[in-house]
Design an enzyme around this catalytic site. Structure first.
Site, PDB file in Angstrom:
ATOM      1  N   TYR A  77      -4.353  11.628   1.155  1.00  0.00           N
ATOM      2  CA  TYR A  77      -5.363  11.870   2.193  1.00  0.00           C
ATOM      3  C   TYR A  77      -5.562  13.379   2.352  1.00  0.00           C
ATOM      4  CZ  TYR A  77      -3.691   7.149   3.049  1.00  0.00           C
ATOM      5  OH  TYR A  77      -3.292   5.839   2.889  1.00  0.00           O
ATOM      6  N   VAL A  86      16.248   4.055  -8.298  1.00  0.00           N
ATOM      7  CA  VAL A  86      15.877   2.642  -8.341  1.00  0.00           C
ATOM      8  C   VAL A  86      16.844   1.868  -9.222  1.00  0.00           C
ATOM      9  CG1 VAL A  86      14.103   1.002  -9.046  1.00  0.00           C
ATOM     10  CG2 VAL A  86      13.437   3.106  -7.873  1.00  0.00           C
TER      11      VAL A  86
END
Length: 333
Positions: free
Chosen positions: A54, A158
């Site tokens: 954004y 991860v």
């Protein structure tokens, strides 16, 4: 309050410590959290170097993962009260809502109670990687007991969580690592076959392990050519899950097509980016289930480094060197 902000994309030097307005409880579902720690993830370094989602909301506070203590709640909040210790993955994609800060406002549906057995720094390092690994293995690949799975970069953020979740599901794990030290680390997590990928072709190692059949599930956390090179290591009609975008310049899907692989893409940020409230609630439930596993000593998070909030740039530099074992967190004192 103090926060680390970025006003433009660039090197870690664009991260600046500033005094910014403290967020407030404005809606019924809002929870004000006094942050004790924030996780540092590759998505943070990518947004910093390329620009956030954004760009019109500048300056931006990065950091999707946070852990802290509830300070105040909106009138509609039922599950949390001041004094509760929580952890979550919310914000940090652009604009003022991020966790490289002393406070954050998070909607009730994105929060989970912090595992009592973890420090705030450990808890803050966990949410994004937990949800990513859980959704990849359990939701996308529908991993079953007795199956064999290949997990790339098993010593990474991860990867080291994925090994444990696969073992909890009753699967056997092979994983790629870059050093003998990392091989020993993943063995301790439950991996059966550590593959030193710099010394041996991982497809060859997998085929030897599986008697030439291939693994039921492969989980790619590396991307680029690794994704395409993994297809021959997966059994016919098997599953290949990736957390990176497959790019044609790195290979072809011909082998995956010939083997009738089911290919799945995983981006745990989608519920946040798309405003999918039910999916955000589901992710918070994953964190709640993982909190129980942590407290039962059936799951662990490897926190390799912590930095004070003011040294966020140093944390980014370390993460960008690559070959990290475990996770990094920022602490707020």
């Amino acid at each position: 309050m103090k926060a680390v902000v970025m006003s433009a994309a660039g090197t870690p030097d664009v991260l600046e410590v500033r005094d910014v307005p403290m967020p407030k409880v404005e809606n019924n579902a809002d929870v004000l959290v006094r942050l004790h720690a924030a996780g540092v993830n590759p998505i943070d370094t990518k947004l910093r170097s390329r620009g956030n989602f954004y760009p019109d909301r500048s300056p931006a506070i990065l950091g999707c993962d946070g852990a802290g203590v509830v300070e105040a709640v909106g009138s509609g909040v039922q599950q949390f009260k001041p004094g509760d210790e929580v952890y979550f993955c919310k914000g940090g994609l652009g604009g003022p809502r991020g966790n490289y800060a002393e406070y954050a406002v998070v909607e009730e549906w994105s929060l989970a109670k912090k595992p009592a057995s973890l420090s705030f720094a450990e808890a803050a390092a966990a949410p994004l990687v937990l949800i990513t690994a859980w959704e990849s293995l359990y939701d996308r690949a529908q991993l079953q007991a007795g199956q064999r799975v290949l997990i790339h970069a098993g010593a990474g953020g991860v990867g080291h969580v994925a090994i444990q979740l696969a073992r909890l599901q009753g699967a056997e794990v092979a994983t790629t690592v870059g050093s003998p030290e990392k091989a020993e680390f993943v063995r301790q997590l439950g991996a059966t076959v550590p593959i030193l990928y710099k010394e041996r072709d991982f497809v060859e190692a997998v085929m030897e392990w599986t008697g030439g059949e291939g693994v039921d599930v492969a989980f790619d956390t590396v991307g680029d050519d690794t994704f395409f090179k993994t297809a021959p290591a997966v059994k016919v009609y098997g599953d290949l899950v990736t957390i990176l975008e497959p790019k044609p310049e790195f290979g072809s899907l011909k082998t995956a097509r010939l083997r009738n692989l089911r290919i799945s893409l995983e981006l745990m940020l989608t519920p946040m980016m798309e405003g999918l409230l039910d999916a955000q609630r589901d992710q918070a439930k994953i964190l709640s289930q993982c909190a129980r596993l942590f407290d039962e000593n059936r799951l662990q998070i490897q926190l390799s480094h912590t930095f004070p909030l003011e040294e966020a740039a140093a944390a980014h530099r370390l993460l960008e060197t690559g070959s990290m074992t475990g996770k990094i967190a920022l602490t707020m004192g």
